[in-house]
Design a protein around this motif. Structure first.
Motif, mmCIF file in Angstrom:
data_model
loop_
_atom_site.group_PDB
_atom_site.id
_atom_site.type_symbol
_atom_site.label_atom_id
_atom_site.label_comp_id
_atom_site.label_asym_id
_atom_site.label_seq_id
_atom_site.Cartn_x
_atom_site.Cartn_y
_atom_site.Cartn_z
ATOM 1 N N ASP A 152 -0.044 4.834 -2.130
ATOM 2 C CA ASP A 152 0.826 3.663 -1.999
ATOM 3 C C ASP A 152 0.003 2.409 -1.706
ATOM 4 O OD1 ASP A 152 2.783 1.818 -1.567
ATOM 5 O OD2 ASP A 152 3.833 2.950 -0.010
ATOM 6 N N PRO A 153 0.004 1.417 -2.600
ATOM 7 C CA PRO A 153 -0.753 0.181 -2.368
ATOM 8 C C PRO A 153 -0.309 -0.577 -1.124
ATOM 9 C CG PRO A 153 -0.070 0.354 -4.670
ATOM 10 C CD PRO A 153 0.663 1.413 -3.909
ATOM 11 N N GLN A 154 0.921 -0.332 -0.684
ATOM 12 C CA GLN A 154 1.425 -1.026 0.498
ATOM 13 C C GLN A 154 0.632 -0.626 1.748
ATOM 14 O OE1 GLN A 154 3.701 -3.489 0.495
ATOM 15 N NE2 GLN A 154 3.698 -3.264 -1.745
ATOM 16 N N ILE A 166 -10.922 -0.081 4.429
ATOM 17 C CA ILE A 166 -9.641 0.359 3.870
ATOM 18 C C ILE A 166 -9.856 1.553 2.940
ATOM 19 C CG2 ILE A 166 -7.800 -0.271 2.256
ATOM 20 C CD1 ILE A 166 -7.913 -3.096 3.427
ATOM 21 N N GLU A 203 -12.358 -4.363 3.006
ATOM 22 C CA GLU A 203 -12.048 -3.531 1.850
ATOM 23 C C GLU A 203 -12.760 -2.185 1.928
ATOM 24 O OE1 GLU A 203 -9.910 -3.964 -0.599
ATOM 25 O OE2 GLU A 203 -9.230 -5.859 0.261
ATOM 26 N N ARG A 258 -5.139 -4.825 4.992
ATOM 27 C CA ARG A 258 -5.670 -6.167 4.757
ATOM 28 C C ARG A 258 -5.008 -7.186 5.686
ATOM 29 N NH1 ARG A 258 -4.793 -4.264 -0.623
ATOM 30 N NH2 ARG A 258 -6.779 -3.605 -1.578
ATOM 31 N N ILE A 259 -3.705 -7.008 5.891
ATOM 32 C CA ILE A 259 -2.985 -7.918 6.794
ATOM 33 C C ILE A 259 -3.547 -7.832 8.208
ATOM 34 C CG2 ILE A 259 -0.752 -8.364 7.888
ATOM 35 C CD1 ILE A 259 0.571 -7.509 5.269
ATOM 36 N N GLU A 311 -2.561 0.048 1.789
ATOM 37 C CA GLU A 311 -3.797 -0.732 1.724
ATOM 38 C C GLU A 311 -3.516 -2.188 2.084
ATOM 39 O OE1 GLU A 311 -6.042 1.735 -1.834
ATOM 40 O OE2 GLU A 311 -4.643 0.127 -2.353
ATOM 41 N N LYS A 312 -2.388 -2.699 1.619
ATOM 42 C CA LYS A 312 -2.018 -4.084 1.926
ATOM 43 C C LYS A 312 -1.839 -4.279 3.424
ATOM 44 C CE LYS A 312 1.337 -7.670 0.672
ATOM 45 N NZ LYS A 312 2.565 -7.972 -0.136
ATOM 46 N N ALA A 313 -1.266 -3.266 4.085
ATOM 47 C CA ALA A 313 -1.085 -3.355 5.543
ATOM 48 C C ALA A 313 -2.432 -3.460 6.237
ATOM 49 C CB ALA A 313 -0.327 -2.132 6.042
ATOM 50 N N THR A 362 -7.471 4.788 1.782
ATOM 51 C CA THR A 362 -7.333 5.260 0.404
ATOM 52 C C THR A 362 -7.941 6.644 0.195
ATOM 53 O OG1 THR A 362 -7.539 2.938 -0.273
ATOM 54 C CG2 THR A 362 -7.638 4.610 -1.998
ATOM 55 N N ARG A 411 -7.245 0.576 -9.577
ATOM 56 C CA ARG A 411 -6.843 -0.566 -8.752
ATOM 57 C C ARG A 411 -7.032 -1.927 -9.407
ATOM 58 N NH1 ARG A 411 -4.157 2.333 -6.536
ATOM 59 N NH2 ARG A 411 -4.065 2.957 -4.338
#
Length: 223
Positions: free
Chosen positions: A116-118, A133, A130, A124-125, A120-122, A138, A35
């Motif tokens: 898919d990093p997306q 998440i 972390e 965070r939004i 994890e991004k969702a 993950t 990451r």
């Protein structure tokens, strides 16, 4: 026969402890390299993978230099806590963990890289921390690869010989694992005892490999 079960018990103890250490450190390191991007990442990856290709006796020598009473870490442990790891089952655990570490590290890194990093991004939004998440997004998506690596590390620890012999020696009932017991039995001409030990070791490792293959066939095959 009692010595055989003692060696088996010790091997299982060493393998379980070594696998636990590898599971924590290998998963954390694999996640970090999967990451993050930083200078020297490829060099660090190569260094962490070295135990997979380096002769176990060479690793054992490095550990002796590091953990011996005159070594930097060994001298510090002895002076500060009175701990001596050489010729102990704890030393065997460290040797096995070092040898088996790359199996967990590489499997964990590969597993994390396909998440898919997306997703994890969702998280965070949505304001998820972390830590949350990692444990809620993950790791649940990568757990098969991580566990497969841990099972391979366990099998590798069960069969470890060179580094363990150099660091822990061959003290019956204390540091003599199954693989070392096989060597000692062959040296002593005890073929029946050696055959029994080989069969027990083979069955145990085969069972672990079959379990790992069911979890992540591709990762096991690639090794």
């Amino acid at each position: 026969m009692g010595s055989t079960w003692t060696a088996l018990s010790l091997s299982l103890t060493v393998a379980l402890w070594a696998t636990g250490i590898c599971l924590v450190t290998g998963t954390a390191t694999g996640y970090l390299l999967a990451r993050t991007r930083f200078p020297g990442r490829d060099i660090l990856d190569a260094v962490l993978t070295l135990p997979m290709v380096m002769p176990p006796t060479v690793l054992g020598y490095y550990l002796l230099v590091l953990l011996g009473r005159r070594g930097p870490l060994g001298a510090w442990l002895q002076s500060q806590f009175g701990i001596n790891l050489i010729f102990t089952w704890q030393g065997a655990v460290i040797a096995s963990a070092v040898v088996a570490f790359p199996l967990v590290f590489k499997a964990a890194r590969a597993a994390f890289e396909v998440v898919d990093p997306q997703l994890e991004k969702a998280g965070r939004i949505l304001g998820v921390s972390e830590t949350a998440i990692f444990f809620r997004v993950t790791l649940p998506l990568a757990w098969r690869g991580v566990l497969s690596g841990a099972l391979l590390a366990f099998a590798r620890s069960m069969g470890e010989f060179g580094a363990t012999l150099m660091v822990a020696g061959s003290i019956p009932g204390k540091t003599q694992t199954l693989s070392i017991s096989v060597y000692e039995a062959v040296q002593a001409g005890q073929d029946d005892a050696a055959l029994t030990l080989v069969v027990i070791t083979s069955i145990t490792c085969m069972a672990v490999l079959l379990a790992a293959g069911r979890l992540a066939p591709g990762q096991v095959a690639s090794r």
